[in-house]
Scaffold this active site. Structure first.
Site, PDB file in Angstrom:
ATOM      1  N   SER A  65       0.820  -1.205   0.000  1.00 30.28           N
ATOM      2  CA  SER A  65       0.000   0.000   0.000  1.00 30.28           C
ATOM      3  C   SER A  65       0.858   1.260   0.000  1.00 30.28           C
ATOM      4  O   SER A  65       1.921   1.313   0.626  1.00 30.28           O
ATOM      5  CB  SER A  65      -0.906   0.008   1.236  1.00 30.28           C
TER       6      SER A  65
ATOM      7  N   TYR B 228      -3.146   5.277  -4.194  1.00 33.87           N
ATOM      8  CA  TYR B 228      -4.388   6.028  -4.151  1.00 33.87           C
ATOM      9  C   TYR B 228      -4.192   7.301  -4.967  1.00 33.87           C
ATOM     10  O   TYR B 228      -3.067   7.707  -5.258  1.00 33.87           O
ATOM     11  CB  TYR B 228      -4.751   6.390  -2.710  1.00 33.87           C
TER      12      TYR B 228
ATOM     13  N   THR C 131      -5.953   2.045  -6.769  1.00 34.38           N
ATOM     14  CA  THR C 131      -7.175   1.808  -6.014  1.00 34.38           C
ATOM     15  C   THR C 131      -8.125   2.982  -6.165  1.00 34.38           C
ATOM     16  O   THR C 131      -7.782   4.124  -5.855  1.00 34.38           O
ATOM     17  CB  THR C 131      -6.856   1.597  -4.526  1.00 34.38           C
TER      18      THR C 131
ATOM     19  N   LYS D 289      -8.058  -1.360  -9.205  1.00 39.09           N
ATOM     20  CA  LYS D 289      -8.679  -2.059  -8.071  1.00 39.09           C
ATOM     21  C   LYS D 289      -9.950  -1.332  -7.620  1.00 39.09           C
ATOM     22  O   LYS D 289      -9.986  -0.109  -7.560  1.00 39.09           O
ATOM     23  CB  LYS D 289      -7.695  -2.131  -6.906  1.00 39.09           C
TER      24      LYS D 289
ATOM     25  N   HIS E 205     -13.201  -2.964  -1.142  1.00 41.27           N
ATOM     26  CA  HIS E 205     -12.334  -2.430  -0.087  1.00 41.27           C
ATOM     27  C   HIS E 205     -12.569  -3.145   1.247  1.00 41.27           C
ATOM     28  O   HIS E 205     -12.538  -2.551   2.322  1.00 41.27           O
ATOM     29  CB  HIS E 205     -12.553  -0.930   0.080  1.00 41.27           C
TER      30      HIS E 205
ATOM     31  N   GLY F 293     -11.701 -10.117  -0.938  1.00 44.01           N
ATOM     32  CA  GLY F 293     -12.886  -9.895  -0.114  1.00 44.01           C
ATOM     33  C   GLY F 293     -13.471 -11.184   0.415  1.00 44.01           C
ATOM     34  O   GLY F 293     -14.075 -11.960  -0.335  1.00 44.01           O
TER      35      GLY F 293
END
Length: 393
Positions: A108, A130, A156, A256, A280, A312
Site C-alpha cells: 500500500s 491512491y 485503487t 482495483k 475495499h 474480499g
C-alpha cells in the site's frame, strides 16, 4: 516455530484478538456503516457448494500460475493494506513470508514500510497507489516505485469515505509519541505481549506513511495522507488512462475496486492489464455486494481481455477454489494475513498462506482437477439469484 502454529484463519483471528490492544484489533475488523457488505463478503461463500468426485482423482496437482507478469506458486497473493503496526516489522515481515511461499506482495502507498524496503525482500512486489496529489506528484510516486523494483502498479479507486460505523469507529491516534503512548498504557497493560514485542525491537508503532513523499520530505502521518487524499479531486477515466501511460504501457497496470461490468470495460479502455474485483474489504459504500457475487458478470464482460483478481472474504482454501471456478485468475487476501501477522509475525503470515494453499490443493483433489486452470463453474453448486450484476453499458 513450535507452539505458534495454528490450523485455521479463524484461529489466527482469535489469537490476534487476544494479543492486540482493543483499538488496534478494532482497526483490523472494521467495516463501514452497518457492516452489510462486510458480512456478505464472507457469507456469500457459504452459499456456494461443491460437486466433488470420488475416484480417478489426480495424484499430483499444480497450483502454479502467472499474474501481472509474475510466476507465482499459487493463485493467492497479498492484497495491499495500510499501516501494519500490528507487528514491529510490518510489511517487511509480510513480504518475506510471501517470498518464502513463492507468491506476490501488494504494498500500500499508506504502508508503514517503504517500497524500497519491501522490494528488497520480495522481488514480486506490486505497488498500490491512491489518487493523492496532482499529476506531477502521482507520476513521481509511480516513478519512485518503478526505480525501487515494483513489477506492477495497482491503482485503487474504491473508497467513498463512508466511514461511520454503527458500532463506533476504532480509535487510531494521529501519531505515536510518548504522550500518546502514555494515553494508551491502560490498553497496553491488558495486552502486555504486544507492547513488549515492540519494546524489544527498539521501535514504537509507526503511523507515518513513507511512500507518500516523492521529494525526500518528512513522511506524513496516516491521517495527514488521508487528508491529502480526501481533498484531491476524484480521478476521471481519462486520468486513469494518463497514469497508465506514465507507468509505461509495457508494465502491468491493475485497477482495483471494480464491482460493475461497465466499470470493468472502462478500465480496459483506459489501458488496464488487470482488474481487481473488490469493495475495499467492506470499507467502501455499505450494501455493495460481495465481490464473489459480482465476479461472474465481470469475468463474462472482460475476462478475455484482462486478468481478473478478486479480494474480499477469503478465509480458507475452499474460498479460493470457488473464486477461481467463477473465473478469477487469482485472489488477494487482506485481513487473513494481518491476523497471522498479529498472531505470530512473519511465521504467522506464512502459516496463513500454508493454510490457504492446503485448502486449495484439497479442493482440487476433491473436484478431480490436475491444475487450478481447470476449475470451472460446473464444479460448483450455485443457488438461483446468487450473482449480482450492475451495468449501464
Amino acid at each position: 516455530m513450535a507452539g505458534q502454529w495454528f490450523e485455521s484463519v479463524a484461529e489466527a483471528q482469535r489469537r490476534a484478538r487476544k494479543r492486540l490492544p482493543k483499538s488496534v484489533y478494532g482497526a483490523l475488523v472494521a467495516g463501514s456503516e452497518a457492516g452489510v457488505t462486510l458480512d456478505d463478503n464472507t457469507g456469500a461463500f457459504r452459499e456456494l457448494g461443491f460437486a466433488p468426485h470420488v475416484a480417478d482423482l489426480p495424484a499430483e496437482r499444480s497450483l502454479a500460475t502467472t499474474i501481472m507478469g509474475q510466476e507465482i506458486s499459487m493463485p493467492i497473493m497479498i492484497s495491499p493494506t495500510g499501516v501494519q503496526a500490528v507487528n514491529p516489522e510490518g510489511e517487511v515481515a509480510v513480504a518475506r513470508a510471501a517470498a518464502s511461499r513463492g507468491t506476490a506482495m501488494g504494498l500500500s502507498s499508506f504502508a508503514s514500510r517503504s517500497i524500497e524496503d519491501v522490494c528488497a525482500v520480495n522481488d514480486k512486489t506490486f505497488f498500490q497507489m491512491y489518487w493523492v496529489g496532482d499529476r506531477d506528484t502521482l507520476a513521481a510516486r509511480a516513478e519512485r516505485a518503478k526505480r525501487a523494483g515494483a513489477k506492477g502498479l495497482i491503482v485503487t479507486l474504491d473508497w467513498s469515505f463512508s466511514h461511520g460505523r454503527d458500532w463506533g469507529s476504532p480509535s487510531i491516534p494521529e501519531k505515536m509519541d510518548w504522550k500518546t503512548i502514555l494515553k494508551y498504557i491502560p490498553e497496553g497493560v491488558s495486552r502486555p505481549k504486544w507492547g513488549i514485542e515492540f519494546l524489544r525491537s527498539g521501535k514504537i508503532p509507526d503511523l507515518t506513511v513513507p511512500n507518500i513523499p516523492v521529494d525526500g520530505s518528512v513522511p506524513p502521518t496516516f491521517f495527514g495522507a488521508y487528508g491529502q487524499w480526501m481533498f484531491t479531486p476524484p480521478p476521471t477515466w481519462a486520468d486513469v488512462a494518463w497514469l497508465r501511460e506514465q507507468w509505461g504501457t509495457d508494465s502491468p497496470f491493475c485497477v482495483k475496486g471494480i464491482t460493475r461490468a461497465d466499470d470493468a470495460k472502462r478500465a480496459v479502455d483506459a489501458g488496464a492489464t488487470a482488474i481487481q474485483v473488490s469493495n475495499h474489504g467492506g470499507n467502501n459504500l455499505d450494501s455493495t455486494p460481495a465481490p464473489i457475487r459480482v465476479l461472474p458478470g465481470i469475468v463474462e464482460a472482460v475476462g478475455r481481455d484482462v486478468e481478473v483478481i478478486m479480494d474480499g472474504g477469503i478465509r480458507r482454501g475452499s474460498d479460493v477454489v470457488k473464486a477461481l471456478a467463477l473465473g478469477a485468475n487469482a485472489v488477494a487476501v487482506g485481513r487473513a494475513y494481518l491476523w497471522g501477522l498479529a498472531a505470530a509475525g512473519e511465521v504467522g503470515v506464512g502459516n496463513v498462506l500454508d493454510i490457504l494453499r492446503g485448502g486449495l490443493d484439497s479442493g482440487l483433489l476433491g473436484l478431480g482437477k490436475k491444475s487450478v486452470q481447470e476449475l470451472a463453474p460446473e464444479d460448483l453448486l450455485i443457488p438461483p439469484n446468487f450473482a449480482r450484476t450492475a451495468t449501464n453499458s
